[in-house]
Structures are given as C-alpha cells and as structure tokens.
Design a protein around this motif. Structure first.
Motif, PDB file in Angstrom:
ATOM      1  N   UNK A 296       0.824  -1.192   0.013  1.00 54.50           N
ATOM      2  CA  UNK A 296      -0.016   0.155   0.230  1.00 54.50           C
ATOM      3  C   UNK A 296       1.025   1.387  -0.040  1.00 54.50           C
ATOM      4  N   UNK A 297       0.467   2.399  -0.556  1.00 54.01           N
ATOM      5  CA  UNK A 297       1.147   3.555  -0.543  1.00 54.01           C
ATOM      6  C   UNK A 297       0.283   4.648  -0.199  1.00 54.01           C
ATOM      7  N   UNK A 298       1.011   5.575   0.443  1.00 54.62           N
ATOM      8  CA  UNK A 298       0.001   7.100   0.965  1.00 54.62           C
ATOM      9  C   UNK A 298       0.372   7.829   0.217  1.00 54.62           C
ATOM     10  N   UNK A 299      -0.464   8.747  -0.407  1.00 51.30           N
ATOM     11  CA  UNK A 299      -0.386   9.936  -1.373  1.00 51.30           C
ATOM     12  C   UNK A 299      -0.284  11.203  -0.499  1.00 51.30           C
ATOM     13  N   UNK A 300       0.110  12.372  -1.057  1.00 56.73           N
ATOM     14  CA  UNK A 300       0.044  13.439  -0.430  1.00 56.73           C
ATOM     15  C   UNK A 300      -1.329  14.206   0.170  1.00 56.73           C
ATOM     16  N   UNK A 301      -2.522  13.573  -0.445  1.00 60.22           N
ATOM     17  CA  UNK A 301      -3.576  13.992  -0.213  1.00 60.22           C
ATOM     18  C   UNK A 301      -4.077  13.159   1.086  1.00 60.22           C
ATOM     19  N   UNK A 302      -3.259  11.974   1.543  1.00 55.07           N
ATOM     20  CA  UNK A 302      -3.633  11.295   2.566  1.00 55.07           C
ATOM     21  C   UNK A 302      -4.352   9.966   2.139  1.00 55.07           C
ATOM     22  N   UNK A 303      -4.724   9.984   1.005  1.00 49.58           N
ATOM     23  CA  UNK A 303      -5.326   8.591   0.362  1.00 49.58           C
ATOM     24  C   UNK A 303      -4.397   7.313   0.467  1.00 49.58           C
ATOM     25  N   UNK A 304      -5.075   6.144   1.063  1.00 49.09           N
ATOM     26  CA  UNK A 304      -4.240   4.969   1.122  1.00 49.09           C
ATOM     27  C   UNK A 304      -4.438   4.208   0.018  1.00 49.09           C
ATOM     28  N   UNK A 305      -3.799   3.990  -0.866  1.00 46.72           N
ATOM     29  CA  UNK A 305      -4.010   3.121  -2.135  1.00 46.72           C
ATOM     30  C   UNK A 305      -3.526   1.659  -1.999  1.00 46.72           C
ATOM     31  N   UNK A 306      -4.121   0.678  -2.182  1.00 46.89           N
ATOM     32  CA  UNK A 306      -3.660  -0.803  -1.960  1.00 46.89           C
ATOM     33  C   UNK A 306      -3.435  -1.248  -3.400  1.00 46.89           C
ATOM     34  N   UNK A 307      -2.179  -2.042  -3.501  1.00 45.44           N
ATOM     35  CA  UNK A 307      -1.930  -2.669  -4.675  1.00 45.44           C
ATOM     36  C   UNK A 307      -2.029  -4.310  -4.583  1.00 45.44           C
ATOM     37  N   UNK A 308      -2.715  -4.904  -5.413  1.00 45.99           N
ATOM     38  CA  UNK A 308      -3.046  -6.186  -5.483  1.00 45.99           C
ATOM     39  C   UNK A 308      -2.195  -7.034  -6.245  1.00 45.99           C
ATOM     40  N   UNK A 309      -2.415  -8.445  -6.040  1.00 48.53           N
ATOM     41  CA  UNK A 309      -1.657  -9.281  -6.927  1.00 48.53           C
ATOM     42  C   UNK A 309      -2.084  -9.391  -8.272  1.00 48.53           C
ATOM     43  N   UNK A 310      -3.419  -9.002  -8.322  1.00 49.27           N
ATOM     44  CA  UNK A 310      -3.889  -9.309  -9.876  1.00 49.27           C
ATOM     45  C   UNK A 310      -3.677  -7.792 -10.671  1.00 49.27           C
ATOM     46  N   UNK A 311      -2.880  -7.134 -10.284  1.00 43.43           N
ATOM     47  CA  UNK A 311      -2.568  -5.873 -10.942  1.00 43.43           C
ATOM     48  C   UNK A 311      -3.639  -4.786 -10.817  1.00 43.43           C
ATOM     49  N   UNK A 312      -4.510  -4.890  -9.711  1.00 41.02           N
ATOM     50  CA  UNK A 312      -5.445  -3.946  -9.488  1.00 41.02           C
ATOM     51  C   UNK A 312      -5.143  -3.045  -8.378  1.00 41.02           C
ATOM     52  N   UNK A 313      -5.614  -1.775  -8.302  1.00 38.03           N
ATOM     53  CA  UNK A 313      -5.344  -0.799  -6.984  1.00 38.03           C
ATOM     54  C   UNK A 313      -6.721  -0.399  -6.595  1.00 38.03           C
ATOM     55  N   UNK A 314      -6.785   0.026  -5.486  1.00 37.34           N
ATOM     56  CA  UNK A 314      -8.130   0.708  -5.038  1.00 37.34           C
ATOM     57  C   UNK A 314      -7.747   1.573  -3.723  1.00 37.34           C
ATOM     58  N   UNK A 315      -8.651   2.453  -3.431  1.00 33.70           N
ATOM     59  CA  UNK A 315      -8.481   3.318  -2.362  1.00 33.70           C
ATOM     60  C   UNK A 315      -8.751   2.610  -1.185  1.00 33.70           C
ATOM     61  N   UNK A 316      -8.112   2.464   0.098  1.00 28.58           N
ATOM     62  CA  UNK A 316      -8.599   1.795   1.258  1.00 28.58           C
ATOM     63  C   UNK A 316      -8.837   2.880   2.332  1.00 28.58           C
ATOM     64  N   UNK A 317      -8.830   4.087   2.186  1.00 28.00           N
ATOM     65  CA  UNK A 317      -9.056   5.005   3.171  1.00 28.00           C
ATOM     66  C   UNK A 317      -8.316   6.215   3.105  1.00 28.00           C
ATOM     67  N   UNK A 318      -8.545   7.313   3.940  1.00 28.85           N
ATOM     68  CA  UNK A 318      -7.781   8.632   3.724  1.00 28.85           C
ATOM     69  C   UNK A 318      -7.270   9.280   5.236  1.00 28.85           C
ATOM     70  N   UNK A 319      -6.097   9.266   5.447  1.00 27.86           N
ATOM     71  CA  UNK A 319      -5.439   9.734   6.640  1.00 27.86           C
ATOM     72  C   UNK A 319      -6.042  11.423   6.708  1.00 27.86           C
ATOM     73  N   UNK A 320      -6.214  11.763   8.014  1.00 22.45           N
ATOM     74  CA  UNK A 320      -6.727  13.083   8.397  1.00 22.45           C
ATOM     75  C   UNK A 320      -5.528  13.628   9.183  1.00 22.45           C
ATOM     76  N   UNK A 321      -5.438  15.182   9.151  1.00 20.43           N
ATOM     77  CA  UNK A 321      -4.647  15.980   9.841  1.00 20.43           C
ATOM     78  C   UNK A 321      -5.322  16.898  10.878  1.00 20.43           C
ATOM     79  N   UNK A 322      -4.797  17.077  11.995  1.00 12.72           N
ATOM     80  CA  UNK A 322      -5.445  18.075  12.760  1.00 12.72           C
ATOM     81  C   UNK A 322      -4.400  19.113  13.092  1.00 12.72           C
ATOM     82  N   UNK A 323      -5.067  20.399  13.254  1.00 11.36           N
ATOM     83  CA  UNK A 323      -4.310  21.713  13.797  1.00 11.36           C
ATOM     84  C   UNK A 323      -4.992  22.227  14.952  1.00 11.36           C
ATOM     85  N   UNK A 324      -4.204  23.116  15.712  1.00 12.11           N
ATOM     86  CA  UNK A 324      -4.723  23.721  16.938  1.00 12.11           C
ATOM     87  C   UNK A 324      -4.544  25.060  17.030  1.00 12.11           C
TER      88      UNK A 324
END
Length: 327
Positions: free
Chosen positions: A215-243
């Motif tokens: 899996x790879x994490x993109x600059x916008x926080x999306x987590x992209x999974x890569x599969x053995x069948x040469x397909x990929x899909x979004x698995x979630x998105x990381x969020x940030x917080x500020x104070x």
C-alpha cells in the motif's frame, strides 16, 4: 491522542499502528469505493482477497486490410483453418468467479464491397444455439458463431456498421458455476485502410481475485492498496489536525500529545485542505529544525569560553591566596 511522528506499520489485524500500538485514524471507504468522510475512525486495511470482476466491456480498434481477398465461397468458416478467414485476434476475459477465458474474434472478408463477417469462439468453443457457448466443444477449434451482422466501412475506410460501433455477446455460459456473461465489444475507431491487418487498441475491464501486496500513501492522505491481480483501489484517507494554540497541548510521552482547554479543539481535515493543514510525504520523516553543524561549533566555542573563564578564576584565586600568605 495526536502526534507528529509519522512512523507507522501494519499489525496482524490490518490496523496501521505506531510503535506503542496506537491506531492511525482517518476516513474509511464507503460502499461505493470512495472515501466516506464523516468522523475519523481507525484505519484498517483489508486482509481478505479482492473479489473478481466479470468482464463487461471490451474496447478494440483494428485496421482491416482493404486489399484482402474474400475466401472462396465454397469454403465455410472454420477456426481451425486459417484459409477460411483473413485476420484473427484474441483477448483474455474473466467470468464472475475470476476464471480466465480466451475470446477469439475472426474477421472474414465478404464478397460484398467494404464488408467483413465477424465470428467468435471462446476457449476454442463455438457459440451454441441461443448465443450460449457450448459446455464442451464437439472438436477443438470448432467453427465459430457469427456475432452481430459483421462490420462495414465507407469508401474512406471509416466504420459505418455497427452504427454505434458496438457488438453485444449475451448469456455466455461456460458451465463452470459462474454467472452467464454479458459484455459489449466496442470497435469504434476500427478502419479499413490499405495497410496490414493490425490491432491498435485492445482492453477489457475484468480481472481475477487478488491479495493485497502493498500500500502507498499519497500527498492528500489517500491510502492506495496494490493487489496481486495488478489492480489497485483506495482503502481510506488519513486526516490531519491543527490547534489554535499548539503550545497548550499536554505531553503524554513517546511523541504523543493530548488536547486541553488551553490548546482549543482540533481542526481536523484532509491533508492540504485549508491553510493550516500540510501535505503528507510517503516514506519520509519530518527533519529536525536544528542545524547540527552550527550547534556543534557553538558548543565548542562555549566550552573554550568556559575553560578560559575557569582558568581566569583559578589564577585570581592563586593570587589572592599568595597575598594572604604574605601577610
């Protein structure tokens, strides 16, 4: 808890955790495969295999040689006999169980001007009555079945039939427990020029099942999974917080901080959103804001200054001691 330490790993249950076992949170993926948003939750990568996807669309572009000569009328089409067709091509398609099948199309130059007949076989099987592939071929590479009404071109070599460029194969049953296949072959852009028979484009949208390999994490926080069948899909998105007041956060140790009344409530969003939320860089850690070289030089200078001052005090003490003894 909140942290600036970006060192995470995946545990045995698929959760993304830090060294202390705290789970990384973000937006999960909805039923439609896109990020759902809402309240952040612990991100868990799937440990199950990706389900197969049955082929529904084939996109193909050919050039059929206008110089081709129609086979003898007395010779019926036979997929086993290359003298009965002018050009053939094959593509791998997938049924609902993820089984692969070889769909072959054959183009036969018709005696009619600018017209070609099109035949098809799958795994060497001809189409049975009703448009269904026979469970077993009467003979390997048997006669194919004509699909659509063939293709035809104008005197400039542009496709005219079928009018929408699409040929449909419906109810294709391989008798292996999979659902009957229904898919469209889009041959828009196919031409008839005075060049060799050739395929310009050939794609299909089916695939077999696959296991998550990375899996790879993109600059916008999306987590992209890569599969053995040469397909990929979004698995979630990381969020940030500020104070509003980061200095008001309460330290908990191990680079972890907690919200307090002094820090204010967290402003949570996706990376890059707003002016206070930064971007993510995969495979990198935040660098120190201290110049180690200059600080080392300053340390040496401070040490020498201390030694000089200490020597001055020592000398002054010796002088005072000598004066006292002289009395």
């Amino acid at each position: 808890a909140y942290s600036r330490n970006g060192q995470f790993n995946m545990d045995k249950n698929g959760f993304i955790v830090n060294s202390a076992g705290l789970q990384l949170t973000g937006f999960p993926v909805g039923a439609n495969g896109s990020v759902a948003g809402g309240s952040p939750a612990a991100l868990q990568l799937p440990t199950t295999a990706m389900q197969p996807n049955s082929t529904q669309n084939i996109v193909a572009q050919f050039n059929l040689d206008s110089r081709s000569i129609a086979p003898a009328a007395a010779t019926p089409f036979d997929a086993r006999n290359s003298n009965t067709y002018n050009y053939a091509n094959a593509v791998t398609v997938y049924d609902s169980l993820g089984n692969s099948h070889e769909l072959s199309t054959f183009f036969v130059k018709s005696p009619a001007v600018n017209t070609w007949d099109v035949y098809a076989t799958a795994d060497g099987r001809a189409l049975a009555t009703g448009g269904v592939f026979a469970p077993a071929p009467p003979a390997a590479g048997s006669n194919g079945t004509s699909i659509a009404s063939g293709v035809s071109f104008d005197n400039s070599g542009a496709l005219t039939t079928p009018a929408n460029g699409k040929m449909v194969l419906a109810g294709l049953d391989f008798a292996n427990g999979s659902a009957p296949m229904n898919f469209t072959i889009d041959v828009t852009g196919t031409t008839q020029f005075g060049n060799a028979n050739d395929v310009k484009k050939l794609t299909q949208d089916g695939f077999t099942s696959g296991a998550l390999t990375s899996y790879a994490i993109n600059q916008d926080g999306t987590v992209t999974g890569k599969y053995s069948n040469e397909q990929s899909k979004i698995l979630g998105q990381i969020v940030l917080s500020s104070f509003v007041n980061p200095n008001g956060l309460q330290p908990k140790g191990d680079n972890v901080w907690a919200e307090t009344a002094a820090s204010g409530q967290p402003l949570t969003g996706t990376p890059g959103a707003g002016t206070k939320l930064g971007a993510l860089t995969s495979g990198a850690l935040e660098a120190s804001n201290v110049d180690l070289t200059s600080e080392l030089v300053n340390l040496i200078i401070a040490q020498r200054t201390y030694q000089a001052n200490a020597q001055t005090v020592k000398t002054q003490d010796q002088v005072m001691q000598t004066l006292v003894n002289m009395r």
